[in-house]
Design a protein around this motif. Sequence first.
Motif, PDB file in Angstrom:
ATOM      1  N   ARG A  56       0.787  -1.226   0.000  1.00  0.00           N
ATOM      2  CA  ARG A  56       0.000   0.000   0.000  1.00  0.00           C
ATOM      3  C   ARG A  56       0.822   1.280   0.000  1.00  0.00           C
ATOM      4  O   ARG A  56       0.380   2.286  -0.517  1.00  0.00           O
ATOM      5  CB  ARG A  56      -0.972  -0.045   1.168  1.00  0.00           C
ATOM      6  N   GLY A  57       2.018   1.269   0.551  1.00  0.00           N
ATOM      7  CA  GLY A  57       2.840   2.484   0.567  1.00  0.00           C
ATOM      8  C   GLY A  57       3.227   2.908  -0.837  1.00  0.00           C
ATOM      9  O   GLY A  57       2.983   4.037  -1.265  1.00  0.00           O
ATOM     10  N   ALA A  60       0.141   3.773  -2.999  1.00  0.00           N
ATOM     11  CA  ALA A  60      -0.418   5.104  -2.740  1.00  0.00           C
ATOM     12  C   ALA A  60       0.347   6.177  -3.506  1.00  0.00           C
ATOM     13  O   ALA A  60      -0.253   7.095  -4.069  1.00  0.00           O
ATOM     14  CB  ALA A  60      -0.382   5.410  -1.242  1.00  0.00           C
ATOM     15  N   VAL A  61       1.658   6.041  -3.548  1.00  0.00           N
ATOM     16  CA  VAL A  61       2.475   7.004  -4.287  1.00  0.00           C
ATOM     17  C   VAL A  61       2.174   6.911  -5.779  1.00  0.00           C
ATOM     18  O   VAL A  61       2.020   7.919  -6.460  1.00  0.00           O
ATOM     19  CB  VAL A  61       3.983   6.779  -4.006  1.00  0.00           C
ATOM     20  N   TYR A  65      -2.836   9.024  -3.128  1.00  0.00           N
ATOM     21  CA  TYR A  65      -3.386   8.701  -1.816  1.00  0.00           C
ATOM     22  C   TYR A  65      -4.913   8.749  -1.815  1.00  0.00           C
ATOM     23  O   TYR A  65      -5.560   7.965  -1.132  1.00  0.00           O
ATOM     24  CB  TYR A  65      -2.825   9.645  -0.746  1.00  0.00           C
ATOM     25  N   GLU A  66      -5.476   9.644  -2.615  1.00  0.00           N
ATOM     26  CA  GLU A  66      -6.937   9.763  -2.662  1.00  0.00           C
ATOM     27  C   GLU A  66      -7.598   8.539  -3.288  1.00  0.00           C
ATOM     28  O   GLU A  66      -8.777   8.306  -3.098  1.00  0.00           O
ATOM     29  CB  GLU A  66      -7.355  11.047  -3.392  1.00  0.00           C
ATOM     30  N   LEU A  68      -6.149   5.326  -2.974  1.00  0.00           N
ATOM     31  CA  LEU A  68      -5.638   4.108  -2.356  1.00  0.00           C
ATOM     32  C   LEU A  68      -6.750   3.206  -1.844  1.00  0.00           C
ATOM     33  O   LEU A  68      -6.739   1.996  -2.093  1.00  0.00           O
ATOM     34  CB  LEU A  68      -4.659   4.427  -1.214  1.00  0.00           C
ATOM     35  N   ASP A 109      -7.299   1.289  10.177  1.00  0.00           N
ATOM     36  CA  ASP A 109      -6.604   0.555   9.128  1.00  0.00           C
ATOM     37  C   ASP A 109      -6.399  -0.897   9.546  1.00  0.00           C
ATOM     38  O   ASP A 109      -6.632  -1.819   8.761  1.00  0.00           O
ATOM     39  CB  ASP A 109      -5.255   1.232   8.843  1.00  0.00           C
TER      40      ASP A 109
END
Length: 180
Positions: A56-57, A60-61, A65-66, A68, A109
């Motif tokens: 997920r890190g 997201a990039v 992020y909006e 993800l 989360d």
Amino acid sequence: MRSPADVTTLQDALRQAGDEGLPIIIKIETRKAFEALPATLLTAMRSPSVGVMIARGDLAVECGYERLAEVQEEILWVSEAAHLPVIWATQVLETLATTGTPSRAEVTDAAMAERSECVMLNKGPHLEEALHFLDDVLRRMEAHQTKKRSMLRRLHLADLFEKNSAPTDKPAARRKPGCL
């Protein structure tokens, strides 16, 4: 892995090494990998044991992020439809593991991680505390979350996919039209 070709390369290497029975984890960490996920999974499912990791890190990039939450939801859906286990990874309870106190967002989360089969925690001086905390949260969430799994027999469609993707002597015209 970003594409079905990456999976095929890995499967070939495992076959040549005599390790074709080793499990394969499809790590989804880029937009390209996400977009190729259905085809990649179909290729990977030729192996005896396959799972999916949502990194997920990096995702997201790559995807923003909006987006993800939406992207990880789609990965969960596709993986569930394929009856494949999912690893929920990247920064789960990271603040708790490093400082000893979780953030509110991390607790939520961690609760959502119940929808996966495996949760990956990061290292830190409070890792054991984070592990117990995660176990407590996941046990509580079991009563609130359920997967929609129909345990179906092997689909004839899967057999056709396998036959159509492998070289064959049998001309397509000889097959009965409309038959699975």
